[in-house]
Design a protein around this motif. Sequence first.
Motif, PDB file in Angstrom:
ATOM      1  N   SER A 143      65.552  37.491   0.452  1.00  0.00           N
ATOM      2  CA  SER A 143      65.206  36.116   0.132  1.00  0.00           C
ATOM      3  C   SER A 143      65.193  35.343   1.439  1.00  0.00           C
ATOM      4  O   SER A 143      66.252  35.124   2.047  1.00  0.00           O
ATOM      5  CB  SER A 143      66.221  35.501  -0.839  1.00  0.00           C
TER       6      SER A 143
ATOM      7  N   ASP B 158      69.185  36.326  -4.416  1.00  0.00           N
ATOM      8  CA  ASP B 158      69.582  36.753  -3.071  1.00  0.00           C
ATOM      9  C   ASP B 158      70.123  38.175  -3.116  1.00  0.00           C
ATOM     10  O   ASP B 158      71.308  38.415  -2.903  1.00  0.00           O
ATOM     11  CB  ASP B 158      70.642  35.786  -2.513  1.00  0.00           C
TER      12      ASP B 158
ATOM     13  N   ALA C 185      64.701  32.269   2.002  1.00  0.00           N
ATOM     14  CA  ALA C 185      65.425  31.003   1.907  1.00  0.00           C
ATOM     15  C   ALA C 185      66.930  31.214   2.027  1.00  0.00           C
ATOM     16  O   ALA C 185      67.619  30.488   2.765  1.00  0.00           O
ATOM     17  CB  ALA C 185      65.084  30.313   0.588  1.00  0.00           C
TER      18      ALA C 185
END
Length: 794
Positions: A311, A333, A313
């Motif tokens: 992920s 995640d 982000a």
Amino acid sequence: MSNPDLKLWYTRPAERWTESLLMGNGRIGACLWGGIDRELINLNEDSLWTGEPGYEINPRALPALSEVRRLLLAGEFAQAEKMAGENLGGKGCCMYLPLGDLSIQFPFHASGAKQYRRQLDLDTAVARISLLHDGVRYAREVFVSHPGRAVIVRLTADKSGKVSFTAALSSLLRYETKAGERVLRMTGRAPMRGFIYSGKERPPIYDDESPEPKGMRWEAQLGAVNQGGALHFTDEGLVAENCDAVTLMVVARTSYNGPVRSPSRQGKDESALCREDLDLIAGQTYDALRAAHVADYQELFHRVSLDLGHSAAAEALPTDERIRQYRAGAGADPGLAALYYQFGRYALISASRPGSQPSNLQGIWSATINPAWGSNWTINCNAQINSWPAEAANLAECHQPLIDMVEELSIDGARVAKEFYGARGWVSHQGTDIWKYASPVGSKPQWSNFVVSNAWLAQHLWEHYAFSLEPDDLRRAWPTIRGAAQFHLDMLVEEPKHKWLVTAPDINFENIWIDQEGNTGSLCIGSTPTMQMVRELFSNAIRASQILGEDADLRAELEAALPRLAPMQISPTTGQLQEYLDDWRRRMKAQVLSSWGAICSAQIHPRRTPELAAGLRKIFDTERWWEEKPDPLMGPCLGSWEGAFQANAYARLGDGDAALNILDLHLQKAVQPNLGSAFLGHAPNNPMFQIDGNLGQTATVNEMLLQSHLCDADGIYEIELLPALPKLWPVGQVRGLRARGGFGIDIAWNSGALVSARIRAVNGTRTRIRYRERMLDLALVKGEQRDLTGTLGG
């Protein structure tokens, strides 16, 4: 080049211990805080403990044993427990101690710093702090070198003459510091007794009365090499002035000389050992020290790689913020689970290397003189869980210190077996320490009379052989396995109802039972986890005897006793796996040691014993204690062995989604900013680090991706690929896992299905590979690699 997926990083210094970066070389531990104007590094040396060796016989134990057994077999449990508490107890374990601190004071204020970054690179085991202050870029690199036997700190600046500081050594123990020729020495003597955490600090007790005081001697030495500028050593510390760069080297030793020799009278020369350690690295450049450290570490760490998806982000966040935002079950995640898995491998390498002590309750990291449970080896589960992932995660060398400890423990254990129980072989109980104490810990039967830890520990010796198939491993392990088996043969009695053989006296971990009439107690006979461990011990001992061609008479005893051991049962009232010989309940939630037969053995297996597997599953599915409101005393109970047992049991039962749910909750509730696992029990507002929480979940990931079990009497192991793959890990790959039978395995999957697999015959030659319902029998040559893609899937 270093792997960016394997970095812990932060934009501020640590403000509490659970934010400091954990580092170690197996023997020396360091916790790096990364302060701006003052660096603090907590130091540990794994042999620094309270006390001295001293075997103490309990003269009441053996005479009372027969009466305790009689009472138990007659169903008089309360009287038996009272008598056991009065007669079958022992003293207690000694305590692991902090060595001290290295502090480095810089001549500027923290408020002027910019662009601060603190990181730990798991790929190199090197930490780095960088910051900009008054136009100067300052950097520190820190590592704990196994080949160099030292903590190395490198301080640099991007402008010449800008490295100035004062470094000092200090300790929570009594100590003195004195300057020598380009070295600062800190010396001390350990207390004889300490106190575990109780909510307030309690000073330890030193031997101040004896003409020749007892207690372990210890020493740390700080050396330094500068480029440019000047260094000045004083009794108060080291002053660096206007240098271009400085390398600090901290070594530490104790007078510990094994578990049976007095460290104050027969101890090693800790000062001479420190000088040898500094001499070893004297004259080496920083680059050479760093390269040797990285090469040594990566030989272990690089054996396994894991990719569970990414992920962008989440991975762009500092690690503390990434953990804070993590939500169980979201699947947002997946890389955090992979990072946490590799952190577990990193921590095991850092805390347990050949020649060191095994990882204790806190690994090797403790900064308090009142550690929880003495930070010792609690061998009714915690110490064993620390080594659960070692073999499958391709870190067999990190398993060796526990094996060494078991062999040492069996020496004191043989005296206890004879004098406490009138038995052959050796025994151990609930806990042990640096002196390899084998007697009961205290006099509370609820934990003191756990007599099966030797069987569990002996199973680790067998597992080491099962993964390696090295004959020398089995030959070395055999005397210890044999002794444990002898002891448990002598501890068996025939229970009156079914005429089964059971262990007596016995307890079920630290549980309190409730019988059908509402009576409660701890002492019992033939609890389910005890009989699981004894059954596994006897089975392993029989196989070892056959392989080695030794001890035929003992093998005959074991073969006669094995089928008579009390079997596992399903409760007629609940449908759950019965945890006691009678259909009693367990009062303490989360303490399901009966799952041992699934986690540490294949006695409970979803295909081989589906009824037992369903009964065990029903315990967890019915109680679901981790979803309840946290107990004000025990907290969420996911930071230590409880979550480890739960997650590993689900993985062994083939339910990856349930296993990941526990791992997810562990990451969300128990994992601290430095990735250490906090056990909230007994101190909800002051989390206590317990490394078995980390390493138990590392083992969970192993079991979700690969399992291996003995499948026939000829010693053939079945290797199962992706036995508990969760839906939230649809894509991934793992390389370098090890399987029982002497094999290495690489696996890749996509859309939740196997796409490639490769097997390496390390020492094994025959195996069976399973993926879902497909099976393949293989015969290989040692050293051969074979691509299984297309055969089982992909």
